[in-house]
Design an enzyme around this catalytic site. Sequence first.
Site, short mmCIF file in Angstrom:
data_model
loop_
_atom_site.label_atom_id
_atom_site.label_comp_id
_atom_site.label_asym_id
_atom_site.label_seq_id
_atom_site.Cartn_x
_atom_site.Cartn_y
_atom_site.Cartn_z
N ASP A 8 12.87 -55.14 -45.17
CA ASP A 8 12.65 -55.08 -46.61
C ASP A 8 13.43 -53.88 -47.10
O ASP A 8 14.20 -53.27 -46.35
CB ASP A 8 11.16 -55.02 -46.96
N SER A 72 6.29 -49.37 -42.81
CA SER A 72 5.45 -49.09 -41.64
C SER A 72 5.72 -50.06 -40.49
O SER A 72 5.40 -49.77 -39.35
CB SER A 72 3.96 -49.20 -42.02
N ASN A 74 4.12 -52.82 -40.25
CA ASN A 74 2.91 -53.63 -40.11
C ASN A 74 3.05 -55.02 -40.73
O ASN A 74 2.82 -56.02 -40.07
CB ASN A 74 1.71 -52.90 -40.74
N GLU A 76 5.65 -56.62 -41.70
CA GLU A 76 6.77 -57.36 -41.12
C GLU A 76 6.37 -57.98 -39.78
O GLU A 76 6.71 -59.12 -39.49
CB GLU A 76 7.98 -56.43 -40.98
N HIS A 103 4.41 -56.50 -20.58
CA HIS A 103 3.09 -57.12 -20.46
C HIS A 103 2.90 -58.32 -21.38
O HIS A 103 2.13 -59.22 -21.04
CB HIS A 103 1.99 -56.10 -20.78
N ARG A 114 10.07 -45.86 -42.35
CA ARG A 114 9.66 -44.58 -42.92
C ARG A 114 8.90 -43.72 -41.91
O ARG A 114 8.41 -42.65 -42.25
CB ARG A 114 8.79 -44.81 -44.14
N ARG A 138 -1.02 -62.03 -14.01
CA ARG A 138 -2.08 -61.70 -14.97
C ARG A 138 -1.54 -61.67 -16.40
O ARG A 138 -2.22 -62.10 -17.32
CB ARG A 138 -2.76 -60.38 -14.61
#
Length: 164
Positions: A8, A72, A74, A76, A103, A114, A138
């Site tokens: 963005d 952040s 988040n 995205e 994993h 940012r 696992r």
Amino acid sequence: MRVHIATDHAGLEMSRFFIEKLTEAGYEMVDHGPAEYDPVDDYPSFCINAALAVKADREKGMDSLGIVLGGSGNGEQMAANKVKGIRAALAWNESTAALAREHNDAQVVAVGGRQHSLEEALTIIKTFLETPFSDEERHSRRIAQMGEYENTGAIAGKQIDGVN
């Protein structure tokens, strides 16, 4: 390796930096936008398009990963995770980037533009791109359980509590 990238406005400078540096490092970079700075742009379509392209490449057997960027990372990451079969991870240091691959076999990484300097973020991204999945049973089992739940709403032999 082909790398799909989207951002963005908050990650646009970082995206351009990554495209330049990763191209120099030999990666085939595919930019899913935006093409120009718009302080009120909407990132979901850019990030979903990048994740869809990663999924399509991988279904064809291509070596492909994705990068999504924002202030952040988040939102995205959440947008990329809406693509069925895609596992996008928010990475904030080398360890979280490596573990996302080792994993979780994450195919997309999110970083906050940012939150890091350009060089620090590039180190995180390179760690993600260079780290292979461990193929440990696992981890494969757990990834399969997530996929099973995504496709069926259940995990065979495991309790999933429904909410009424």
